[in-house]
Scaffold this active site. Structure first.
Site, PDB file in Angstrom:
ATOM      1  N   LYS A  31      33.835  39.774  37.799  1.00 17.91           N
ATOM      2  CA  LYS A  31      34.317  38.545  37.177  1.00 17.91           C
ATOM      3  C   LYS A  31      35.335  38.894  36.093  1.00 17.91           C
ATOM      4  O   LYS A  31      35.357  40.021  35.605  1.00 17.91           O
ATOM      5  CB  LYS A  31      33.113  37.812  36.571  1.00 17.91           C
ATOM      6  N   GLU A  83      29.127  41.724  42.381  1.00 18.22           N
ATOM      7  CA  GLU A  83      30.159  40.696  42.186  1.00 18.22           C
ATOM      8  C   GLU A  83      30.792  40.806  40.798  1.00 18.22           C
ATOM      9  O   GLU A  83      30.120  40.703  39.776  1.00 18.22           O
ATOM     10  CB  GLU A  83      29.529  39.309  42.348  1.00 18.22           C
ATOM     11  N   ASP A 104      37.648  29.228  36.267  1.00 20.70           N
ATOM     12  CA  ASP A 104      36.590  29.425  37.257  1.00 20.70           C
ATOM     13  C   ASP A 104      35.652  28.227  37.225  1.00 20.70           C
ATOM     14  O   ASP A 104      34.488  28.322  36.871  1.00 20.70           O
ATOM     15  CB  ASP A 104      35.842  30.732  36.908  1.00 20.70           C
ATOM     16  N   ASP A 107      34.619  36.949  44.522  1.00 16.00           N
ATOM     17  CA  ASP A 107      34.520  35.495  44.349  1.00 16.00           C
ATOM     18  C   ASP A 107      35.933  35.037  44.005  1.00 16.00           C
ATOM     19  O   ASP A 107      36.530  35.531  43.037  1.00 16.00           O
ATOM     20  CB  ASP A 107      33.522  35.204  43.214  1.00 16.00           C
ATOM     21  N   ASP A 118      30.063  29.429  46.990  1.00 11.04           N
ATOM     22  CA  ASP A 118      29.550  29.461  45.618  1.00 11.04           C
ATOM     23  C   ASP A 118      30.320  28.478  44.741  1.00 11.04           C
ATOM     24  O   ASP A 118      31.417  28.793  44.277  1.00 11.04           O
ATOM     25  CB  ASP A 118      29.647  30.872  45.027  1.00 11.04           C
ATOM     26  N   HIS A 146      37.096  34.325  40.486  1.00 10.68           N
ATOM     27  CA  HIS A 146      36.901  35.362  39.477  1.00 10.68           C
ATOM     28  C   HIS A 146      38.096  36.252  39.229  1.00 10.68           C
ATOM     29  O   HIS A 146      37.942  37.406  38.832  1.00 10.68           O
ATOM     30  CB  HIS A 146      35.690  36.216  39.854  1.00 10.68           C
ATOM     31  N   TRP A 176      25.015  39.710  40.464  1.00 12.03           N
ATOM     32  CA  TRP A 176      26.013  39.240  39.497  1.00 12.03           C
ATOM     33  C   TRP A 176      25.322  39.106  38.147  1.00 12.03           C
ATOM     34  O   TRP A 176      24.256  38.492  38.047  1.00 12.03           O
ATOM     35  CB  TRP A 176      26.629  37.890  39.888  1.00 12.03           C
ATOM     36  N   ASP A 206      34.444  26.289  39.550  1.00  8.08           N
ATOM     37  CA  ASP A 206      33.496  26.069  40.641  1.00  8.08           C
ATOM     38  C   ASP A 206      33.533  24.663  41.214  1.00  8.08           C
ATOM     39  O   ASP A 206      32.494  24.042  41.449  1.00  8.08           O
ATOM     40  CB  ASP A 206      32.076  26.479  40.210  1.00  8.08           C
ATOM     41  N   HIS A 261      32.531  35.187  47.963  1.00  7.34           N
ATOM     42  CA  HIS A 261      32.042  33.900  47.469  1.00  7.34           C
ATOM     43  C   HIS A 261      33.235  32.965  47.520  1.00  7.34           C
ATOM     44  O   HIS A 261      34.223  33.201  46.815  1.00  7.34           O
ATOM     45  CB  HIS A 261      31.552  34.006  46.009  1.00  7.34           C
TER      46      HIS A 261
HETATM   47  C1  RNT Z   1      29.190  33.297  38.454  1.00  3.61           C
HETATM   48  C2  RNT Z   1      29.136  33.893  39.817  1.00  3.61           C
HETATM   49  C3  RNT Z   1      27.805  33.862  40.496  1.00  3.61           C
HETATM   50  C4  RNT Z   1      27.078  32.559  40.285  1.00  3.61           C
HETATM   51  C5  RNT Z   1      25.802  32.442  41.070  1.00  3.61           C
HETATM   52  C6  RNT Z   1      25.001  31.268  40.638  1.00  3.61           C
HETATM   53  O1  RNT Z   1      30.441  33.143  37.979  1.00  3.61           O
HETATM   54  O2  RNT Z   1      30.113  33.303  40.631  1.00  3.61           O
HETATM   55  O3  RNT Z   1      27.957  34.150  41.838  1.00  3.61           O
HETATM   56  O4  RNT Z   1      27.890  31.479  40.603  1.00  3.61           O
HETATM   57  O5  RNT Z   1      25.115  33.620  40.987  1.00  3.61           O
HETATM   58 ZN    ZN Z   2      30.113  33.859  42.741  1.00  3.72          ZN
END
Ligand code: RNT
Ligand code: ZN
Length: 392
Positions: free
Chosen positions: A226, A224, A292, A257, A324, A260, A183, A294, A284
């Site tokens: 985004k 990955e 996003d 993810d 994640d 994302h 990523w 998290d 993820h």
């Molecule tokens: C970032 C991505 C990625 C990170 C990690 C730390 O938006 O989700 O996966 O969260 O690599």
């Molecule tokens: Zn991620």
């Protein structure tokens, strides 16, 4: 066997669902736990400057790990009594072993991560790996593998190559494939003057990184995508279309993810489409609140729906599951445990649903009974089956 489990077993059996089979299946599913929740994505490199790359861990609750010993101890507490198979997902910034001056990211070797292998081996865990393309002076202007300056690109290509080599060594050492997830934060705050240029450079960089071949029994590469990052709102080089096509064309895996995508766009609906064209995909799991953000994964509709899809596509061996998220506003071990448990609950829930009956109702256009059945399933005694699993 508790009375409550006996009763739950009988209730599920009425729907044609075998709780014993579900319990056995759940135990075999591997979930990769992200090491970076333990210290708010800081890592162990002795560098200055905080987290970059358009991601952020907000909050200042005490107790974040400040060294490897603390992180290992917190991981042990997180995994204590947690059913199922586990892997630990390690980022390159979590380097554990060096003498004198720490190596830069383009000079990393398996020996620099020796403690992770020891940790994993002692506990029978698998390891996954991630090159870290952020929190570094050479990522300061928001571009890495797609940077216009070849010297900067080459540095990051070298980093990614080091990490693949380490991942393959881990896979061999631990006897199970190591997932290497790429990523990058690359993007622009404002309207681009050139969209295809950075993407063409990213494509070239990835080709170079992947030109070294490793045994898939030891190393699995994923990419990955985004939509946007903080300060990188207008353009993301590694978009979903970019990586979906790149992965398909180059025989590597696409990683989705669920933070994302646009807020009403759901990963649960993408899994079946991806699986018709790819051998495997990776996930993820996170929880985006309005963006996003998290947040810690919880047992919410989308997590349940994602797990349902994995189970009803019969894809437990084709979907690689990782967590994640990063929340610095609560106890870090609690954050890890709640998210990991939520995934286990969602998987168990999915394994206990009468999928055959639902498909039958849909194919017969019996949409009322289908809706009715889906609602009834929400009050099934899932907790009693979980309690039995913990008891065992
Ligand atoms: C970032 C991505 C990625 C990170 C990690 C730390 O938006 O989700 O996966 O969260 O690599
Ligand atoms: Zn991620």
């Amino acid at each position: 066997m508790s009375d409550r489990y006996e009763s739950a077993k009988a209730i599920y059996a009425e729907y044609g669902v075998d709780t014993e089979a579900a319990i056995a299946a759940l135990q075999k599913i591997a979930v990769s736990l992200h090491c970076w929740q333990g210290d708010d994505v800081k890592g162990f490199e002795p560098h200055e400057g905080g987290l970059s790359g358009g991601i952020a861990a907000t909050g200042n609750y005490p107790g974040a790990a400040t060294n490897k010993e603390q992180l290992f101890e917190m991981l042990d507490r997180t995994l204590a009594g947690m059913p199922g198979a586990h892997k630990i997902n390690v980022h390159a910034i979590y380097i554990t072993n060096w003498e004198g001056k720490a190596p830069d990211r383009d000079a990393l070797e398996p020996a620099h991560f020796a403690d992770w292998v020891t940790y994993a081996k002692e506990r029978g865990l698998g390891l996954d790996i991630n090159p870290t393309f952020f929190s570094h002076p050479k990522a300061a202007d928001g571009m890495t593998l797609s940077h216009p300056d070849k010297a900067v690109r080459d540095f990051w290509i070298a980093h990614a190559k080091c990490i693949r080599k380490i991942g393959a060594a881990w896979g061999k050492e631990l006897g199970q494939p190591c997932v290497n997830n790429i990523w990058i934060p690359d993007g622009l705050k404002d309207v681009p003057g050139d969209r295809i240029g950075p993407r063409a450079r990213l494509k070239e960089s990835l080709d170079e990184i992947l030109s070294e071949k490793y045994d898939p029994a030891y190393l699995i590469d994923t990419v990955e995508s985004k939509v946007f990052g903080l300060g990188l709102e207008s353009y993301t080089v590694g978009s979903h279309e970019f990586y979906m096509n790149y992965a398909a064309k180059n025989g590597i895996l696409c990683l989705l993810d669920n933070g994302h995508f646009h807020p009403t766009e759901v990963v649960s609906d993408k899994i079946s489409s991806m699986l018709l064209f790819a051998d495997k995909i990776a996930l993820h799991l996170t929880r985006g609140v309005r963006w996003d953000s998290d947040h810690v994964a919880i047992f919410d509709d989308e997590l349940r729906e994602i797990c349902k899809e994995i189970v009803r596509c019969d894809a437990l061996d084709r979907v690689i599951i990782a967590l994640d998220y990063f929340d610095a506003s609560i106890d870090r071990v609690t954050a890890w445990r709640v998210g990991l448990r939520a995934v286990r609950w969602a998987l168990l829930n999915a394994l206990l649903l009468p999928h055959g009956k639902m498909k039958q109702l849909q194919d017969a256009n019996d949409f009322g009974p289908l809706l009715d059945l889906q609602e009834q399933c929400k009050l099934m005694p899932l907790g009693d089956v979980w309690a039995e699993l913990l008891r065992r």
